[in-house]
Scaffold this motif. Structure first.
Motif, mmCIF file in Angstrom:
data_model
loop_
_atom_site.group_PDB
_atom_site.id
_atom_site.type_symbol
_atom_site.label_atom_id
_atom_site.label_comp_id
_atom_site.label_asym_id
_atom_site.label_seq_id
_atom_site.Cartn_x
_atom_site.Cartn_y
_atom_site.Cartn_z
ATOM 1 N N SER A 1 0.830 -1.196 0.000
ATOM 2 C CA SER A 1 0.000 0.000 0.000
ATOM 3 C C SER A 1 0.872 1.257 0.000
ATOM 4 C CB SER A 1 -0.903 -0.064 1.235
ATOM 5 O OG SER A 1 -1.550 1.135 1.432
ATOM 6 N N VAL A 2 1.912 1.256 0.847
ATOM 7 C CA VAL A 2 2.804 2.414 0.937
ATOM 8 C C VAL A 2 3.448 2.689 -0.420
ATOM 9 C CG1 VAL A 2 5.082 3.081 1.842
ATOM 10 C CG2 VAL A 2 3.308 2.272 3.413
ATOM 11 N N MET A 3 3.924 1.639 -1.076
ATOM 12 C CA MET A 3 4.588 1.850 -2.356
ATOM 13 C C MET A 3 3.601 2.419 -3.385
ATOM 14 S SD MET A 3 7.684 1.355 -1.776
ATOM 15 C CE MET A 3 8.110 1.950 -3.400
ATOM 16 N N LEU A 4 2.398 1.885 -3.408
ATOM 17 C CA LEU A 4 1.436 2.376 -4.404
ATOM 18 C C LEU A 4 1.085 3.845 -4.142
ATOM 19 C CD1 LEU A 4 -0.918 -0.727 -4.730
ATOM 20 C CD2 LEU A 4 0.886 0.011 -6.298
ATOM 21 N N LEU A 5 0.874 4.178 -2.885
ATOM 22 C CA LEU A 5 0.537 5.576 -2.578
ATOM 23 C C LEU A 5 1.707 6.497 -2.932
ATOM 24 C CD1 LEU A 5 -1.308 5.073 0.849
ATOM 25 C CD2 LEU A 5 -2.321 5.811 -1.321
ATOM 26 N N GLY A 6 2.915 6.047 -2.598
ATOM 27 C CA GLY A 6 4.096 6.871 -2.862
ATOM 28 C C GLY A 6 4.369 7.028 -4.348
ATOM 29 N N LEU A 7 4.053 5.996 -5.109
ATOM 30 C CA LEU A 7 4.335 6.030 -6.550
ATOM 31 C C LEU A 7 3.205 6.679 -7.349
ATOM 32 C CD1 LEU A 7 5.758 2.393 -6.767
ATOM 33 C CD2 LEU A 7 7.085 4.496 -6.967
ATOM 34 N N ASN A 8 2.196 7.115 -6.634
ATOM 35 C CA ASN A 8 1.020 7.749 -7.258
ATOM 36 C C ASN A 8 0.154 6.778 -8.035
ATOM 37 O OD1 ASN A 8 0.893 10.335 -6.389
ATOM 38 N ND2 ASN A 8 2.436 11.061 -7.854
ATOM 39 N N TYR A 9 0.073 5.578 -7.559
ATOM 40 C CA TYR A 9 -0.826 4.594 -8.167
ATOM 41 C C TYR A 9 -1.872 4.296 -7.103
ATOM 42 C CZ TYR A 9 -2.325 0.439 -10.736
ATOM 43 O OH TYR A 9 -3.051 -0.487 -11.447
ATOM 44 N N MET A 10 -2.941 5.034 -7.137
ATOM 45 C CA MET A 10 -3.901 4.861 -6.031
ATOM 46 C C MET A 10 -5.335 4.968 -6.522
ATOM 47 S SD MET A 10 -3.435 8.436 -3.991
ATOM 48 C CE MET A 10 -1.712 8.749 -4.295
ATOM 49 N N PRO A 11 -6.275 4.491 -5.693
ATOM 50 C CA PRO A 11 -7.681 4.606 -6.078
ATOM 51 C C PRO A 11 -8.080 6.064 -6.293
ATOM 52 C CG PRO A 11 -7.412 3.143 -4.201
ATOM 53 C CD PRO A 11 -6.093 3.781 -4.435
ATOM 54 N N GLU A 12 -8.989 6.287 -7.248
ATOM 55 C CA GLU A 12 -9.466 7.650 -7.523
ATOM 56 C C GLU A 12 -10.186 8.222 -6.316
ATOM 57 O OE1 GLU A 12 -9.312 9.208 -10.699
ATOM 58 O OE2 GLU A 12 -7.849 7.603 -11.032
ATOM 59 N N SER A 13 -10.930 7.343 -5.626
ATOM 60 C CA SER A 13 -11.698 7.846 -4.479
ATOM 61 C C SER A 13 -11.627 6.831 -3.345
ATOM 62 C CB SER A 13 -13.150 8.068 -4.895
ATOM 63 O OG SER A 13 -13.628 6.887 -5.492
ATOM 64 N N SER A 14 -12.106 7.233 -2.205
ATOM 65 C CA SER A 14 -12.011 6.347 -1.035
ATOM 66 C C SER A 14 -13.070 5.249 -1.125
ATOM 67 C CB SER A 14 -12.200 7.158 0.238
ATOM 68 O OG SER A 14 -13.425 7.835 0.177
ATOM 69 N N LEU A 15 -12.968 4.279 -0.239
ATOM 70 C CA LEU A 15 -13.916 3.167 -0.249
ATOM 71 C C LEU A 15 -15.341 3.670 -0.022
ATOM 72 C CD1 LEU A 15 -12.186 0.440 1.969
ATOM 73 C CD2 LEU A 15 -12.629 0.368 -0.501
ATOM 74 N N PRO A 16 -16.284 3.277 -0.846
ATOM 75 C CA PRO A 16 -17.663 3.779 -0.680
ATOM 76 C C PRO A 16 -18.209 3.531 0.720
ATOM 77 C CG PRO A 16 -17.428 2.611 -2.759
ATOM 78 C CD PRO A 16 -16.136 2.459 -2.046
ATOM 79 N N VAL A 17 -17.838 2.406 1.319
ATOM 80 C CA VAL A 17 -18.422 2.082 2.625
ATOM 81 C C VAL A 17 -18.049 3.124 3.685
ATOM 82 C CG1 VAL A 17 -16.537 0.556 3.370
ATOM 83 C CG2 VAL A 17 -18.827 0.200 4.283
ATOM 84 N N LEU A 18 -16.915 3.798 3.499
ATOM 85 C CA LEU A 18 -16.513 4.774 4.518
ATOM 86 C C LEU A 18 -17.471 5.962 4.580
ATOM 87 C CD1 LEU A 18 -12.602 4.801 4.326
ATOM 88 C CD2 LEU A 18 -14.123 3.329 5.621
ATOM 89 N N GLU A 19 -18.256 6.151 3.510
ATOM 90 C CA GLU A 19 -19.269 7.212 3.536
ATOM 91 C C GLU A 19 -20.381 6.889 4.528
ATOM 92 O OE1 GLU A 19 -18.731 9.983 2.050
ATOM 93 O OE2 GLU A 19 -16.931 9.133 1.123
ATOM 94 N N HIS A 20 -20.458 5.614 4.902
ATOM 95 C CA HIS A 20 -21.537 5.188 5.810
ATOM 96 C C HIS A 20 -21.049 5.020 7.239
ATOM 97 C CE1 HIS A 20 -23.990 4.459 2.265
ATOM 98 N NE2 HIS A 20 -22.939 3.859 1.743
#
Ligand code: FAD
Length: 525
Positions: free
Chosen positions: A468-487
C-alpha cells in the motif's frame, strides 16, 4: 556408519558464508563439524549493508545484544527507506518499518484517502517513523527503551529467548540496521570460530562428484581434498558448486527487472556535524537509482542501473554528478549483478545460500534477508545422509516462492510509478514483463488499497502495508475512497490522525538523535 550428517562444508566467506557458519554453529550440536573454506584471492562482493527489520531475530537467535556487535560493525539503525524522485511529481516518501493502525475495521490509509488526501502526505499522516527520520532520531531512548509502546515488550530478554523463526513473527519490528559488510563478516567469523567452526583459507579448484551425482569432495590449491556430507555453496554470483559443478540452471528475472549493474563507492562522512540519518535513501536517476546507507563514520552509496540504457562510463559520470564534490577522490567499483534465482537452490547434497542462490536488486535490502531465510529453512529442513527428496522439494519451493515474491514486489516499484521521463523509465512502463498475478492485483488496487487478502500469500517478507505504501508513494492509487466509509462516522479516524501527530511531536522532542544514542552506547562500553 551414522546416517546423520556429521560434516558440513561451507565454501565462501562473505556475509552468506559466515552468517551460515555462525547460525549453524548455534543450531547444531557439537557432533556436527562445520568447516568453512574461503579464498584470499577472490574478494567478497563487499556491499550489502542495509537490512530488513527481521534481521533482529537473527541476532537475537545468536544471543547477541546490540551493544556487543553494533559498535564493532559501525552499525546504525534504519527505520525505513526514503524514496526520492520515484514519482512524476518528484515528491519523496518513506517506506517505514511500521504497520498501519486499523480504525473501525479499516487501515488508516483508507481513511487517509477519504479525509486527508488533499491536505497531507500519506506517510506523515499515517506513520510516526517519517517524522523520526526527518529529525534523525534514534528508535531508542538513552536508557534503551524502544519508542514504540506496542513492541517495547518484545525487546525484553524473556521475549527474545522465545522466538527465533522470522515467518512466525507476530509484530513488526520498528527498525533494521545498517552495518559495514566486511566488519559484520569478521564478527560472524569470530563468533563461529569460537563455537568450533574450522576455517581453511584456500582456493577451491575442483569439485568432484560421486556416482549418484552428489558432491563427493572438493579439491583445494594448497590443502588436501575436503570431504563432506552436506556442502553449502556461498561462493557468490559464481555459484561454483550449485551451477558450475552440479549444472543447476539459473532463472533470470531480466524481463521484469531491468537493472543488471551497479557502481559502489564509500564516502567519508562527518557524523558529529551532519548527524546520521536513521534510514536508507533510494534516489531515482535517469537509468536506475542510487542507494545511500549511512554508517557510523562513513556512508556506502551505489548506482544500480540498466546496462541496456547507459554505458558503464556514462553511468559513473551520471553517478558522480549526482554525488557532487562528495565523490571526489572516491574509488568506484563496478559490479555486474546476476538477477534471478536458481531453479533449485538445493540439489543433491548441496545447498546454495546468498548470491549463489538468488538475488534481486537491493531496492528493498533483501539480500541478507534471503540469507537469513535460507539458513532458517535449512535448519528446519535439515537432512540425513540419504532419502531427503521430499525435504529438498519442500525447501526449494519455499525459497523459490520467497525470491519470486520479492521479484514481483520490486516489479511493482517500477510499473506502478508514474515516472516516464527517460528511455529507461518509459521501458519500465511499456517493455517489462509484469507477472500475470501482479497485473491482476494492480487492477484491483486501483480501486482499493492492498490488504492481507489481496497480496501474495506466500511468505516473501512483505506485508500488505508495504504494498500500500509503495502504491501511494508512486502515485498509483484509487481515484476515491472506499464507498463504505461514507456510511461510517469518521470521528475515530480523525482522532487517530490527531494522535499520530501528537505522538510524532512528542517523540521528536524527547528521543535522542541517532548520533547521540550510538555515541552514548560506544562510550558506555
Ligand atoms: P560474496 O560476498 O561474493 O562472497 C563469496 C565468497 O566466496 C568469498 O569469500 C570468496 O572468496 C569465496 N569464493 C568464491 N570462489 C571461491 C573459490 N573458488 N574457492 C574458495 N572461495 C571462493 N543485500 C542486502 O541485504 N542489503 C543491501 O543493501 C544490499 N546491497 C547490495 C548491492 C549490490 C550491488 C549487490 C551486488 C548486492 C547487495 N546485497 C545487499 C546483497 C549482499 O551483498 C549479499 O547478499 C551478501 O553480501 C552475501 O554475499 P555472498 O556471501 O553470497 O557472496
Amino acid at each position: 556408519m551414522s546416517k546423520h550428517v556429521q560434516n558440513v562444508v561451507i565454501v565462501g566467506g562473505g556475509s552468506a558464508g559466515w552468517m551460515t557458519a555462525a547460525y549453524l554453529s548455534k543450531a547444531l550440536d557439537k557432533n556436527v563439524q562445520i568447516t568453512l573454506v574461503e579464498s584470499s584471492n577472490i574478494t567478497t562482493v563487499g556491499v550489502g549493508e542495509a537490512t530488513f527489520s527481521t534481521i533482529k531475530v537473527f541476532f537475537d537467535y545468536l544471543g547477541l545484544q546490540e551493544h556487543e556487535w553494533m559498535p564493532k560493525c559501525n552499525a546504525t539503525y534504519k527505520m525505513g527507506i526514503k524514496f526520492v524522485n520515484w514519482n512524476a511529481k518528484r515528491q519523496h516518501f518513506y517506506h517505514p518499518f511500521q504497520r498501519y493502525e486499523v480504525i473501525d475495521g479499516f487501515d488508516i490509509s483508507e481513511w487517509w484517502l477519504k479525509i486527508k488526501k488533499n491536505q497531507e502526505a500519506f506517510d506523515y499522516a499515517c506513520f510516526l517513523i517519517p517524522w523520526l527520520c526527518d529529525n534523525q532520531k534514534s528508535p531508542r531512548y538513552l536508557d534503551g527503551q524502544v519508542f514504540d509502546d506496542k513492541v517495547q515488550n518484545e525487546f525484553s530478554s524473556q521475549q527474545i529467548a522465545k522466538k527465533n523463526i522470522l515467518n512466525n513473527l507476530k509484530i513488526q519490528y520498528p527498525y533494521a540496521y545498517h552495518f559495514d559488510a566486511n566488519l559484520l563478516a569478521r564478527f560472524m567469523k569470530d563468533y563461529a570460530m569460537r563455537r568450533g567452526v574450522k576455517q581453511i583459507v584456500d582456493d577451491v579448484i575442483d569439485v568432484k562428484l560421486a556416482e549418484d551425482g552428489s558432491i563427493d569432495h572438493i579439491n583445494t590449491k594448497e590443502h588436501d581434498s575436503i570431504n563432506g556430507d552436506l556442502f553449502i555453496d556461498c561462493t557468490g554470483f559464481r555459484g561454483l558448486l550449485i551451477n558450475k559443478a552440479l549444472g543447476e540452471p539459473f532463472i533470470s528475472y531480466a524481463e521484469s527487472l531491468l537493472c543488471d549493474s551497479a557502481i559502489a563507492m564509500q564516502l567519508p562522512s562527518d557524523i558529529q556535524k551532519d548527524g546520521i540519518n536513521p534510514y536508507t535513501t533510494a534516489t531515482a536517476l535517469n537509468n536506475g537509482w542510487v542507494w545511500n546507507i549511512p554508517l557510523y563514520g562513513r556512508s556506502g552509496t551505489g548506482y544500480v542501473y540498466s546496462s541496456a540504457f547507459v554505458s558503464q562510463e556514462d553511468a559513473e559520470k551520471e553517478f558522480r554528478e549526482h554525488l557532487g564534490e562528495a565523490s571526489d577522490n572516491c574509488k568506484a567499483s563496478h559490479i555486474k549483478m546476476r538477477i534471478g534465482r536458481n531453479r533449485n537452490s538445493w540439489v543433491k547434497n548441496c545447498v546454495a545460500i546468498g548470491l549463489s542462490s538468488g538475488f534481486v536488486e537491493p531496492l528493498e535490502s533483501t539480500g541478507i534477508f534471503f540469507i537469513q531465510h535460507a539458513i532458517e529453512e535449512l535448519v528446519s529442513h535439515f537432512p540425513n545422509k540419504s532419502s531427503n527428496e521430499e525435504l529438498i522439494n519442500s525447501y526449494n519451493k519455499v525459497i523459490a516462492d520467497c525470491i519470486d515474491g520479492v521479484r514481483d514486489f520490486l516489479t511493482l516499484h517500477y510499473c506502478a510509478s508514474d515516472r516516464a521521463d527517460t528511455e529507461f523509465w518509459k521501458a519500465t512502463k511499456h517493455d517489462i514483463k509484469v507477472p500475470e498475478n501482479l497485473r491482476e492485483k494492480l487492477r484491483l488496487w486501483k480501486n482499493r488499497l492492498p490488504n492481507n487478502k489481496s497480496i501474495n500469500p506466500k511468505f516473501h517478507g512483505f506485508e500488505s502495508y508495504s504494498y500500500s505504501v509503495m502504491l501511494l508513494g508512486l502515485n498509483y492509487m484509487p481515484e476515491s475512497s472506499l464507498p463504505v466509509l461514507e456510511h461510517i462516522e469518521d470521528q475515530n479516524a480523525r482522532a487517530a490522525f490527531m494522535a499520530i501527530q501528537e505522538k510524532a511531536n512528542y517523540l521528536s522532542a524527547t528521543l535522542p538523535s541517532q548520533y547521540e544514542y550510538l555515541t552514548h552506547v560506544i562510550k558506555s562500553q
